[in-house]
Design a protein around this motif. Sequence first.
Motif, PDB file in Angstrom:
ATOM      1  N   UNK A 122      -5.453   7.026 -16.347  1.00  0.00           N
ATOM      2  CA  UNK A 122      -5.103   6.942 -14.943  1.00  0.00           C
ATOM      3  C   UNK A 122      -3.951   7.983 -14.796  1.00  0.00           C
ATOM      4  N   UNK A 123      -3.356   8.259 -13.278  1.00  0.00           N
ATOM      5  CA  UNK A 123      -2.305   9.331 -13.094  1.00  0.00           C
ATOM      6  C   UNK A 123      -1.150   8.204 -12.507  1.00  0.00           C
ATOM      7  N   UNK A 124       0.054   8.817 -12.635  1.00  0.00           N
ATOM      8  CA  UNK A 124       0.697   7.196 -12.113  1.00  0.00           C
ATOM      9  C   UNK A 124       1.008   7.814 -10.615  1.00  0.00           C
ATOM     10  N   UNK A 125       1.520   6.286  -9.996  1.00  0.00           N
ATOM     11  CA  UNK A 125       1.257   7.142  -8.865  1.00  0.00           C
ATOM     12  C   UNK A 125       2.798   6.014  -8.065  1.00  0.00           C
ATOM     13  N   UNK A 126       3.622   6.988  -7.193  1.00  0.00           N
ATOM     14  CA  UNK A 126       4.416   6.495  -6.294  1.00  0.00           C
ATOM     15  C   UNK A 126       3.885   5.547  -5.119  1.00  0.00           C
ATOM     16  N   UNK A 127       4.933   4.303  -4.966  1.00  0.00           N
ATOM     17  CA  UNK A 127       5.002   4.054  -4.549  1.00  0.00           C
ATOM     18  C   UNK A 127       4.364   4.237  -2.727  1.00  0.00           C
ATOM     19  N   UNK A 128       4.701   5.223  -2.240  1.00  0.00           N
ATOM     20  CA  UNK A 128       4.400   6.375  -0.848  1.00  0.00           C
ATOM     21  C   UNK A 128       2.689   6.525  -1.460  1.00  0.00           C
ATOM     22  N   UNK A 129       2.333   6.387  -2.185  1.00  0.00           N
ATOM     23  CA  UNK A 129       0.695   6.674  -2.283  1.00  0.00           C
ATOM     24  C   UNK A 129       0.240   5.451  -2.465  1.00  0.00           C
ATOM     25  N   UNK A 130       1.031   3.929  -2.722  1.00  0.00           N
ATOM     26  CA  UNK A 130      -0.045   3.039  -2.513  1.00  0.00           C
ATOM     27  C   UNK A 130       0.019   2.917  -0.900  1.00  0.00           C
ATOM     28  N   UNK A 131       0.874   2.743  -0.298  1.00  0.00           N
ATOM     29  CA  UNK A 131       1.611   3.053   0.671  1.00  0.00           C
ATOM     30  C   UNK A 131       0.448   3.065   1.951  1.00  0.00           C
ATOM     31  N   UNK A 132       0.286   4.395   1.780  1.00  0.00           N
ATOM     32  CA  UNK A 132      -0.869   5.332   2.189  1.00  0.00           C
ATOM     33  C   UNK A 132      -2.203   4.497   2.338  1.00  0.00           C
ATOM     34  N   UNK A 133      -2.137   4.902   0.958  1.00  0.00           N
ATOM     35  CA  UNK A 133      -3.838   4.105   1.094  1.00  0.00           C
ATOM     36  C   UNK A 133      -4.509   3.201   1.369  1.00  0.00           C
ATOM     37  N   UNK A 134      -3.174   2.108   1.309  1.00  0.00           N
ATOM     38  CA  UNK A 134      -2.846   0.502   2.319  1.00  0.00           C
ATOM     39  C   UNK A 134      -3.187   0.977   4.096  1.00  0.00           C
ATOM     40  N   UNK A 135      -2.532   2.017   4.619  1.00  0.00           N
ATOM     41  CA  UNK A 135      -2.817   2.461   5.774  1.00  0.00           C
ATOM     42  C   UNK A 135      -3.813   2.306   5.823  1.00  0.00           C
ATOM     43  N   UNK A 136      -4.659   3.652   5.442  1.00  0.00           N
ATOM     44  CA  UNK A 136      -5.926   3.969   5.330  1.00  0.00           C
ATOM     45  C   UNK A 136      -6.659   2.984   5.434  1.00  0.00           C
ATOM     46  N   UNK A 137      -6.657   2.045   4.159  1.00  0.00           N
ATOM     47  CA  UNK A 137      -7.558   1.149   4.634  1.00  0.00           C
ATOM     48  C   UNK A 137      -7.427   0.226   6.038  1.00  0.00           C
ATOM     49  N   UNK A 138      -6.659   0.332   6.065  1.00  0.00           N
ATOM     50  CA  UNK A 138      -6.259  -1.023   7.827  1.00  0.00           C
ATOM     51  C   UNK A 138      -7.277   0.029   8.263  1.00  0.00           C
ATOM     52  N   UNK A 139      -6.639   1.235   8.925  1.00  0.00           N
ATOM     53  CA  UNK A 139      -7.103   2.589   9.030  1.00  0.00           C
ATOM     54  C   UNK A 139      -9.136   2.127   8.971  1.00  0.00           C
ATOM     55  N   UNK A 140      -9.883   1.876   7.998  1.00  0.00           N
ATOM     56  CA  UNK A 140     -11.453   1.499   7.872  1.00  0.00           C
ATOM     57  C   UNK A 140     -11.850   0.600   7.611  1.00  0.00           C
ATOM     58  N   UNK A 141     -11.157  -0.530   7.524  1.00  0.00           N
ATOM     59  CA  UNK A 141     -11.647  -1.871   7.376  1.00  0.00           C
ATOM     60  C   UNK A 141     -10.353  -3.214   7.841  1.00  0.00           C
ATOM     61  N   UNK A 142      -8.807  -2.925   8.335  1.00  0.00           N
ATOM     62  CA  UNK A 142      -8.913  -3.606   9.442  1.00  0.00           C
ATOM     63  C   UNK A 142      -8.102  -4.523   7.977  1.00  0.00           C
ATOM     64  N   UNK A 143      -6.999  -5.409   8.292  1.00  0.00           N
ATOM     65  CA  UNK A 143      -5.370  -5.543   7.685  1.00  0.00           C
ATOM     66  C   UNK A 143      -5.810  -6.184   6.019  1.00  0.00           C
ATOM     67  N   UNK A 144      -7.339  -6.966   6.640  1.00  0.00           N
ATOM     68  CA  UNK A 144      -8.033  -7.638   5.054  1.00  0.00           C
ATOM     69  C   UNK A 144      -8.436  -6.866   3.929  1.00  0.00           C
ATOM     70  N   UNK A 145      -8.483  -5.252   4.454  1.00  0.00           N
ATOM     71  CA  UNK A 145      -8.900  -4.628   3.565  1.00  0.00           C
ATOM     72  C   UNK A 145      -8.269  -3.912   2.392  1.00  0.00           C
ATOM     73  N   UNK A 146      -6.486  -4.434   2.636  1.00  0.00           N
ATOM     74  CA  UNK A 146      -5.985  -4.491   2.067  1.00  0.00           C
ATOM     75  C   UNK A 146      -5.686  -5.348   0.880  1.00  0.00           C
TER      76      UNK A 146
END
Length: 194
Positions: free
Chosen positions: A5-29
């Motif tokens: 597993x790769x080590x992720x930065x805080x920004x990676x999680x934030x970007x993933x959360x934004x992508x999830x919101x874009x795809x499935x709304x806030x509940x997708x976070x």
Amino acid sequence: MADGKRRLAREDWVDAALAAIAEGGVAAVAVEPLAVRLGTTKGSFYWHFANRAALLDAALARWEERTTTAVVDEIVNATEEPADQLRTLIVRVIEAAERDRVGPALLAAVGQPVVASAIDRVTRARVGLIVTVFTRLGFPLAEARSRALLAYSAYLGHAQLAHSTDGVLPDTVGGRRAYLRDVIGVLTAGASDS
């Protein structure tokens, strides 16, 4: 890392959360699906965030910075003439509205207090910026506020059309130019500086 597993930065999680919101709304976070998406473990998440709410706060702050704070700073500090500032602002936000899938998803979740707070800040900053531009164009404050509300309402409608109804908005270069010219003409009719 030993487990692959790769080590992720805080920004990676934030970007993933934004992508999830874009795809499935806030509940997708949600932590576990985001960890799978990022190819890591939930432990990585908890290294950077105390809980889902903290991640959602960070994602909303990033969205606000990218879509509002940076634009406000750019336009307020621009050395262009006010009419050119308005044109720059309108072109930039119309193009951004067509790309931004997070904004519409957040508007759909405005019943959640943390989302409502972010939407409130963003809306007030955006309308405030538009008021500033209209006062620079020579409109009295009350009229600048009225035109700013009209402009922001038009932006929200444009964003809705861009994401919901294919083929309604102009899709040719000439059509877009005419559309933008009409929007600017309606918003600046009677301006002393336009």
